[in-house]
Design an enzyme around this catalytic site. Sequence first.
Site, PDB file in Angstrom:
ATOM      1  N   LYS A 139       0.837  -1.211   0.000  1.00  0.00           N
ATOM      2  CA  LYS A 139       0.000   0.000   0.000  1.00  0.00           C
ATOM      3  C   LYS A 139       0.869   1.258   0.000  1.00  0.00           C
ATOM      4  O   LYS A 139       0.545   2.245  -0.653  1.00  0.00           O
ATOM      5  CB  LYS A 139      -0.957  -0.008   1.195  1.00  0.00           C
ATOM      6  CG  LYS A 139      -2.083  -1.016   1.028  1.00  0.00           C
ATOM      7  CD  LYS A 139      -3.048  -0.980   2.201  1.00  0.00           C
ATOM      8  CE  LYS A 139      -4.163  -1.997   2.015  1.00  0.00           C
ATOM      9  NZ  LYS A 139      -5.004  -2.116   3.216  1.00  0.00           N
TER      10      LYS A 139
ATOM     11  N   LYS B 266      -5.607 -15.358  -8.430  1.00  0.00           N
ATOM     12  CA  LYS B 266      -6.864 -15.557  -7.701  1.00  0.00           C
ATOM     13  C   LYS B 266      -7.919 -14.526  -8.138  1.00  0.00           C
ATOM     14  O   LYS B 266      -7.584 -13.365  -8.359  1.00  0.00           O
ATOM     15  CB  LYS B 266      -6.555 -15.393  -6.203  1.00  0.00           C
ATOM     16  CG  LYS B 266      -7.699 -15.641  -5.282  1.00  0.00           C
ATOM     17  CD  LYS B 266      -7.356 -15.231  -3.858  1.00  0.00           C
ATOM     18  CE  LYS B 266      -7.759 -13.807  -3.605  1.00  0.00           C
ATOM     19  NZ  LYS B 266      -8.318 -13.532  -2.282  1.00  0.00           N
TER      20      LYS B 266
ATOM     21  N   LYS C 266     -11.838  -9.207  -5.518  1.00  0.00           N
ATOM     22  CA  LYS C 266     -12.643  -8.004  -5.728  1.00  0.00           C
ATOM     23  C   LYS C 266     -11.765  -6.785  -5.979  1.00  0.00           C
ATOM     24  O   LYS C 266     -12.188  -5.807  -6.564  1.00  0.00           O
ATOM     25  CB  LYS C 266     -13.631  -7.754  -4.586  1.00  0.00           C
ATOM     26  CG  LYS C 266     -13.028  -7.596  -3.196  1.00  0.00           C
ATOM     27  CD  LYS C 266     -14.090  -7.087  -2.235  1.00  0.00           C
ATOM     28  CE  LYS C 266     -14.441  -7.980  -1.076  1.00  0.00           C
ATOM     29  NZ  LYS C 266     -13.423  -8.644  -0.311  1.00  0.00           N
TER      30      LYS C 266
HETATM   31  P1  ADP Z   1     -10.835 -10.644  -1.921  1.00  0.00           P
HETATM   32  O1  ADP Z   1      -9.513 -10.997  -2.533  1.00  0.00           O
HETATM   33  O2  ADP Z   1     -11.947 -10.823  -2.913  1.00  0.00           O
HETATM   34  O3  ADP Z   1     -10.818  -9.287  -1.282  1.00  0.00           O
HETATM   35  P2  ADP Z   1     -10.514 -11.793   0.692  1.00  0.00           P
HETATM   36  O4  ADP Z   1      -9.051 -12.017   0.588  1.00  0.00           O
HETATM   37  O5  ADP Z   1     -11.023 -10.643   1.495  1.00  0.00           O
HETATM   38  O6  ADP Z   1     -11.125 -11.697  -0.793  1.00  0.00           O
HETATM   39  O7  ADP Z   1     -11.162 -13.129   1.236  1.00  0.00           O
HETATM   40  C1  ADP Z   1     -12.408 -13.228   1.871  1.00  0.00           C
HETATM   41  C2  ADP Z   1     -12.772 -14.696   1.969  1.00  0.00           C
HETATM   42  O8  ADP Z   1     -13.110 -15.208   0.680  1.00  0.00           O
HETATM   43  C3  ADP Z   1     -11.660 -15.603   2.488  1.00  0.00           C
HETATM   44  O9  ADP Z   1     -12.238 -16.598   3.319  1.00  0.00           O
HETATM   45  C4  ADP Z   1     -11.057 -16.199   1.243  1.00  0.00           C
HETATM   46  O10 ADP Z   1     -10.488 -17.478   1.465  1.00  0.00           O
HETATM   47  C5  ADP Z   1     -12.254 -16.290   0.309  1.00  0.00           C
HETATM   48  N1  ADP Z   1     -11.849 -16.057  -1.078  1.00  0.00           N
HETATM   49  C6  ADP Z   1     -11.511 -14.864  -1.633  1.00  0.00           C
HETATM   50  N2  ADP Z   1     -11.218 -14.988  -2.928  1.00  0.00           N
HETATM   51  C7  ADP Z   1     -11.351 -16.290  -3.218  1.00  0.00           C
HETATM   52  C8  ADP Z   1     -11.178 -17.073  -4.411  1.00  0.00           C
HETATM   53  N3  ADP Z   1     -10.810 -16.511  -5.554  1.00  0.00           N
HETATM   54  N4  ADP Z   1     -11.406 -18.395  -4.361  1.00  0.00           N
HETATM   55  C9  ADP Z   1     -11.787 -18.966  -3.203  1.00  0.00           C
HETATM   56  N5  ADP Z   1     -11.974 -18.314  -2.056  1.00  0.00           N
HETATM   57  C10 ADP Z   1     -11.758 -17.000  -2.041  1.00  0.00           C
END
Ligand code: ADP
Length: 356
Positions: free
Chosen positions: A116, A219, A222
Amino acid sequence: MSKDQKPVVLTCAQPTGQLTLGNYIGAVLNWEKMLQDYECYFGIVDMHAITVDYKPSELRKNTLSCVAQYIACGLDPEKSHQFIQSHVTGHAELAWILSCICPIGELQRMTQFKEKAAKLGFQIDKESENNLKLEHTGAPSQASINAGLLYYPILMAADILLYNADRVPVGEDQKQHLELCRDLANRFNNKYSDTFTIPEPFIGTTGARIMSLADPTKKMSKSDVNRNGTLFLLDEPSILKKKIMSAVTDSGSDIIASDDKPGIQNLLTILGSLTGKSNQELEDKFSGKGYGEFKKSVSESVIEKLEPIQKRYHELMTDKIYLESVLKSGAEAAQKRAFKILSKVSRKSGYYERIR
Ligand code: ADP
Ligand code: TRP
């Protein structure tokens, strides 16, 4: 813990927009079982959201949208406590106490802080990792990192320890923060006396990892700048279809789960997670069929799954009274637990007892 007390899971998310299909498959699909086995607290962490540039009106709107998305996905407010972080007294107070046992160097070493800071044009000077020496490489006018950004993992540790959570579902990028939280809990316990439960990561049973449709080696997230790679829960059906139909695949034509076909493998994982079918069953079903037909099937399944969720979400967003009632009772339950733990921590830290 008494026999009839369930262990506690704390899930937190920033109200920064929409859940993705990755969140849905990797986290939400685990919730039903999680609610049976654990006492579940769901925090919407608005205090974390203000560490970066943001618009107050959007934060307010997204906070309500976040709880509506949770409920629309099936998170039963009767079986869980959904609350807004800033509504519970104790998060900031505990963060302060923890900050006084946390060396600054540990915060500066956090990968997310460095990323960041780099986005703001700063680089941490490698030779002086333990000093606050940040080299600014961009225009001097932007040369500022707010202290909240550095302090962020301490607030996150406070979120977890305030409830003495046994388990915390965290994505890959938050593991380092959970590790710091465990270190701080141990440090406090050793310095004063046993107070905090040392939290463990929560690993769900349907742990499928969904990849970006635009780059299946990354991955689905969002925060991905390429929004075409991410399926959002609230995307219109036509958008969902468009994104899936243009998902990156390889030049072959076989629909098989294989490491050298990451795009097809990802679509098979999505379809399998939503329909309960195994890779083998899906490979048999699509044997001899083209990518186009396969993608069409994936998009139909995704749309069918998300349609009732979207409908429920839009209904809920018109019922602010109901959403606020959920948040009110969630905050009351959270506050009750938080107060007990914070009082104990305050006493052990040597604060003079409150005069009543
Ligand atoms: P993001 O990357 O979308 O901000 P987070 O890292 O905040 O997501 O993760 C929130 C939850 O969603 C966690 O429990 C994480 O394991 C799950 N999660 C996020 N992205 C994925 C993905 N692409 N596939 C599977 N699980 C995910
Ligand atoms: N930092 C987490 C994220 O961006 C959100 C978060 C804040 C969190 N407090 C937490 C996650 C406590 C788990 C537990 O994803």
